[in-house]
Design a protein around this motif. Structure first.
Motif, short mmCIF file in Angstrom:
data_model
loop_
_atom_site.label_atom_id
_atom_site.label_comp_id
_atom_site.label_asym_id
_atom_site.label_seq_id
_atom_site.Cartn_x
_atom_site.Cartn_y
_atom_site.Cartn_z
N ILE A 16 0.93 -1.29 -0.40
CA ILE A 16 -0.06 0.14 -0.06
C ILE A 16 0.97 1.41 0.04
O ILE A 16 1.41 1.36 0.91
CB ILE A 16 -1.00 -0.01 1.54
CG1 ILE A 16 -1.45 -1.74 1.01
CG2 ILE A 16 -2.20 1.47 0.85
CD1 ILE A 16 -2.75 -1.79 0.22
N VAL A 31 -1.86 -0.54 -4.38
CA VAL A 31 -2.97 -0.11 -4.24
C VAL A 31 -1.97 1.08 -3.61
O VAL A 31 -0.41 1.89 -3.03
CB VAL A 31 -3.91 0.09 -3.28
CG1 VAL A 31 -4.73 1.13 -3.14
CG2 VAL A 31 -4.21 -1.39 -3.00
N VAL A 90 -2.46 5.66 -2.08
CA VAL A 90 -2.87 6.28 -1.56
C VAL A 90 -2.67 7.58 -1.63
O VAL A 90 -1.14 7.83 -0.81
CB VAL A 90 -2.90 5.84 0.71
CG1 VAL A 90 -4.01 6.70 0.65
CG2 VAL A 90 -3.58 4.48 -0.07
N LEU A 113 -6.73 5.02 6.11
CA LEU A 113 -7.43 4.31 5.63
C LEU A 113 -6.54 2.98 5.11
O LEU A 113 -6.73 2.23 4.58
CB LEU A 113 -7.93 5.03 3.96
CG LEU A 113 -7.86 4.93 3.07
CD1 LEU A 113 -8.28 3.63 3.08
CD2 LEU A 113 -7.75 5.69 1.74
N LEU A 133 -7.32 -0.95 4.59
CA LEU A 133 -7.01 -1.60 3.58
C LEU A 133 -6.11 -3.15 3.60
O LEU A 133 -6.48 -3.57 3.29
CB LEU A 133 -6.52 -0.90 2.31
CG LEU A 133 -7.54 0.49 1.33
CD1 LEU A 133 -6.22 1.35 0.84
CD2 LEU A 133 -7.98 0.17 1.07
N LEU A 151 -5.29 -6.09 0.82
CA LEU A 151 -5.26 -6.03 -0.08
C LEU A 151 -3.87 -5.57 -0.16
O LEU A 151 -3.20 -4.98 -1.31
CB LEU A 151 -5.66 -4.15 -0.52
CG LEU A 151 -7.31 -4.54 -0.37
CD1 LEU A 151 -8.40 -3.32 -0.74
CD2 LEU A 151 -7.12 -5.37 -2.00
#
Length: 304
Positions: free
Chosen positions: A200, A225, A227, A234, A238, A243
């Protein structure tokens, strides 16, 4: 000499009956309050608390110290109130800027202590995600602000009118979904072990995170992912959902609203420094008093 902040922590535990409930009352995290109590026990040279499954109780030495501590804290509160009249702290406004993590986990106990010491000073708190707090101080929109920087990173120069005082240095740690294979060991995890892991990625375009993101990229972590804004709640949500993994400040990992696994990294060179910024050439008794409370609450940078 005993630190009044630690004495207040012991009194809070005596009244609440547990370290967890006392931490909630004071606005600390439980690990942070436990750390303060451990330091007080080292200063006293004896155990002050007995931890048990229902909470904590005072030892004989703890009961003695709590009785004295209440008197000391009452005298200090009275002294602060009397000094406030002499130093211009009997009125006015103190405008504080903060970012979200510090506003939730660091500011409340300090604001509470300031209010007890200077009840006539009006307090305002505004959200300024770094580096906006520095600009707000320079522009005179707030009197001081909590901000942060990350290591490794290129140094960001401050405006000539602004000074920064480090408050707290914390490591960045790996967070994973609960039960993830990487979180199942107490030993530090070499960065190289992140090769191929879905990451992330935290706002890689922001200067504050750029050096950290580069270190993770060199280790072979693969962005899964992205951000684009530094919203740690958040990010942890995730991660908790499986994720990917992320590297966040330890304070964030320990206080995540969603369940995550945590592991320290090797080498422990990824860090975040939280600092208070203020206008250097301005006489501001309220801001000076607030900075002194920050120093007393969190000690010098690096003593985390």
């Amino acid at each position: 000499m005993y630190d009044p902040t630690r004495l207040a922590a012991l009194v809070a535990v005596a009244e609440a009956g547990s370290i967890t409930r006392a931490a909630e009352r004071l606005g600390y995290t439980t690990p942070a309050l436990s750390q303060q109590l451990a330091k007080l026990e080292r200063e006293a040279g004896t155990a002050l608390l007995v931890r048990h499954h229902r909470g904590a109780r005072l030892t004989g030495a703890g009961e003695l110290l709590v009785a004295r501590a209440r008197r000391v804290l009452d005298e200090l509160a009275q002294a602060r109130h009397e000094l406030a009249r002499l130093t211009g702290l009997s009125g006015g406004i103190l405008r504080v800027g903060t970012f979200q993590t510090a506003g939730i986990h660091l500011l409340p106990p300090v604001l509470s202590a300031f209010r007890r010491a200077h009840p006539d000073v009006e307090l305002t708190v505004a959200d300024h995600e770094p580096p906006a707090g520095v600009a707000a101080v320079a522009a005179g929109d707030v009197d001081l602000a909590l901000t942060h920087s990350y290591q490794p990173a290129d140094p960001v120069p401050l405006p000539s009118s602004v000074r920064a005082e480090p408050v707290l240095v914390e490591e960045l740690v790996l967070v994973t979904a609960p039960g993830h294979a990487l979180a199942g060991d107490s030993a530090r995890l070499p960065l190289a072990e992140l090769a191929g892991q879905p990451l992330i990625s935290m706002a890689p375009h922001l200067p504050a995170r750029r050096g950290v993101e580069s270190a993770l990229a060199r280790a072979g972590a693969t962005p899964s992912v992205r951000v684009p804004t530094p919203g740690y709640a958040l990010v942890c949500a995730l991660v908790s959902a499986g994720l990917g993994v992320a590297v966040v400040p330890e304070m964030v990992a320990r206080t995540a609203a969603t369940p995550v696994g945590m592991r320290r990294l090797e080498p422990g060179e990824l860090r975040r420094t939280i600092a208070v910024v203020y206008r250097a050439e301005e006489t501001a008794p309220a801001a000076d008093a607030f900075r002194a409370l920050l120093r007393g609450a969190f000690g010098r940078a690096g003593q985390t």
